[in-house]
Scaffold this motif. Structure first.
Motif, mmCIF file in Angstrom:
data_model
loop_
_atom_site.group_PDB
_atom_site.id
_atom_site.type_symbol
_atom_site.label_atom_id
_atom_site.label_comp_id
_atom_site.label_asym_id
_atom_site.label_seq_id
_atom_site.Cartn_x
_atom_site.Cartn_y
_atom_site.Cartn_z
ATOM 1 N N UNK A 172 0.835 -1.207 0.000
ATOM 2 C CA UNK A 172 0.000 0.000 0.000
ATOM 3 C C UNK A 172 0.865 1.251 0.000
ATOM 4 N N UNK A 173 1.905 1.263 0.855
ATOM 5 C CA UNK A 173 2.805 2.420 0.924
ATOM 6 C C UNK A 173 3.532 2.621 -0.403
ATOM 7 N N UNK A 174 3.933 1.515 -1.051
ATOM 8 C CA UNK A 174 4.624 1.610 -2.343
ATOM 9 C C UNK A 174 3.720 2.202 -3.403
ATOM 10 N N UNK A 180 4.192 5.637 -5.446
ATOM 11 C CA UNK A 180 4.238 5.654 -6.910
ATOM 12 C C UNK A 180 3.129 6.533 -7.490
ATOM 13 N N UNK A 181 1.954 6.514 -6.844
ATOM 14 C CA UNK A 181 0.858 7.366 -7.306
ATOM 15 C C UNK A 181 1.184 8.838 -7.168
ATOM 16 N N UNK A 182 1.780 9.202 -6.028
ATOM 17 C CA UNK A 182 2.163 10.603 -5.817
ATOM 18 C C UNK A 182 3.226 11.027 -6.823
ATOM 19 N N UNK A 183 4.218 10.171 -7.053
ATOM 20 C CA UNK A 183 5.268 10.490 -8.024
ATOM 21 C C UNK A 183 4.696 10.597 -9.442
ATOM 22 N N UNK A 237 4.839 13.867 -11.788
ATOM 23 C CA UNK A 237 5.452 13.785 -13.115
ATOM 24 C C UNK A 237 4.476 14.188 -14.211
ATOM 25 N N UNK A 238 3.220 13.796 -14.078
ATOM 26 C CA UNK A 238 2.242 14.062 -15.136
ATOM 27 C C UNK A 238 1.641 15.458 -15.068
ATOM 28 N N UNK A 239 1.611 16.059 -13.879
ATOM 29 C CA UNK A 239 0.942 17.351 -13.728
ATOM 30 C C UNK A 239 1.522 18.428 -14.636
#
Length: 298
Positions: free
Chosen positions: A27-29, A33-36, A40-42
């Motif tokens: 879950x933490x991983x 990865x979702x935050x990164x 990156x996409x923003x």
């Protein structure tokens, strides 16, 4: 409770705790990865939406546009009096195509010589290239400019040729990756081909090049992207807008006298510049997959 039952309960508790820790780690991983991915996409999403913004001012009250239009794209290609972006885009495309082709040929040739031939000074040359590769290329910018100036390649009509020569000339020194790949190709294939009457040229073109397709794809992408994204060398050599590349055009759009009217076009140009790169990756990925599947079958 028997000792066996107690041991079994402890092992079940340990496995249960281990499963909880694994789930928590997963879950933490995924959260990280979702935050990164968002970070990156923003900027990519923002610049893409900004290219359709009807308000071309660089400073706005909202993060995302509120009104959309194609004015920035239309003005980028129709308003050529102030900044001729289509000319800059074409210059960059020509330079990148020729650099890509020349660099692939240079790297293949040098890598083949270093991998298959043995001659006096070979190891010294490889060590010299390795040492020179440790120094940043920006250190040679001034020397390169004066060399080009001395041979008359800094004039307006010769700038594109000068940039092609500069970007292509040193690519042969990046042979280490290609050589490492060629070293994995059995030399017995070369010897068998020569016994059948093939020359070194035929061995190179009929055996080595077809088997090196994955690395050719890598070198083609690298050879195209270096001039496509470079700013420093183009800024030093190109002196007038007629010889500017796309990166210099983007830089000009953010100057004080242009930023208020050209910021939307800057975003549009950034999107357009990314299109050839995306197409190149898609096309080359197909060739890479085909060459790798052929290698596995062989």
């Amino acid at each position: 409770m028997s000792k066996h039952t107690e041991v079994k309960a402890q092992s079940q508790g340990f496995l249960h705790d281990q499963r909880k820790r694994r789930i928590a780690a997963d879950v933490a991983t995924y959260i990280l990865l979702g935050v990164l991915a968002v970070i990156w996409l923003l900027p990519i999403v923002w610049i893409f939406l900004e290219s359709f913004n009807k308000n071309t001012a660089p400073y706005q009250s909202t993060f995302f546009p509120t009104e959309y239009s194609f004015d920035s794209y239309i003005g980028l290609f129709t308003d050529r009096k102030v900044l001729d972006f289509p000319r800059m885009f074409l210059n960059t495309f020509i330079i990148s195509i020729f650099t890509c082709l020349i660099s692939v040929w240079f790297v293949l040739s040098v890598a083949y010589c270093m991998s298959r031939m043995r001659f006096r000074g070979r190891r010294s040359f490889m060590n010299l290239v390795l040492i020179l590769g440790m120094f940043p290329s920006i250190m040679s910018v001034v020397a390169i400019y004066f060399i080009l100036k001395a041979i008359g390649l800094t004039s307006d009509g010769m700038t594109i040729l000068a940039l092609i020569l500069v970007y292509s000339a040193g690519t042969g020194a990046g042979f280490y990756v290609m050589k490492g790949f060629m070293d994995t190709i059995p030399i017995s294939l070369d010897e068998a081909a020569m016994l059948d009457g093939c020359t070194r040229w035929q061995v190179f073109t009929k055996i080595i090049i077809p088997m090196s397709k994955p690395m050719i794809v890598y070198q083609a992408i690298t050879g195209f992207l270096i001039p496509w994204l470079d700013f420093v060398m183009a800024k030093v050599i190109a002196r007038t807008q007629e010889n500017y590349t796309a990166s210099l055009g983007l830089w000009l759009m953010l100057e004080k006298e242009y930023i208020n009217t050209w910021f939307g076009r800057f975003a549009a140009a950034a999107v357009i510049i990314s299109v050839p790169i995306a197409i190149l990756f898609i096309v080359m990925q197909r060739f890479y997959q085909e060459s790798m599947s052929g290698a596995v079958k062989g």
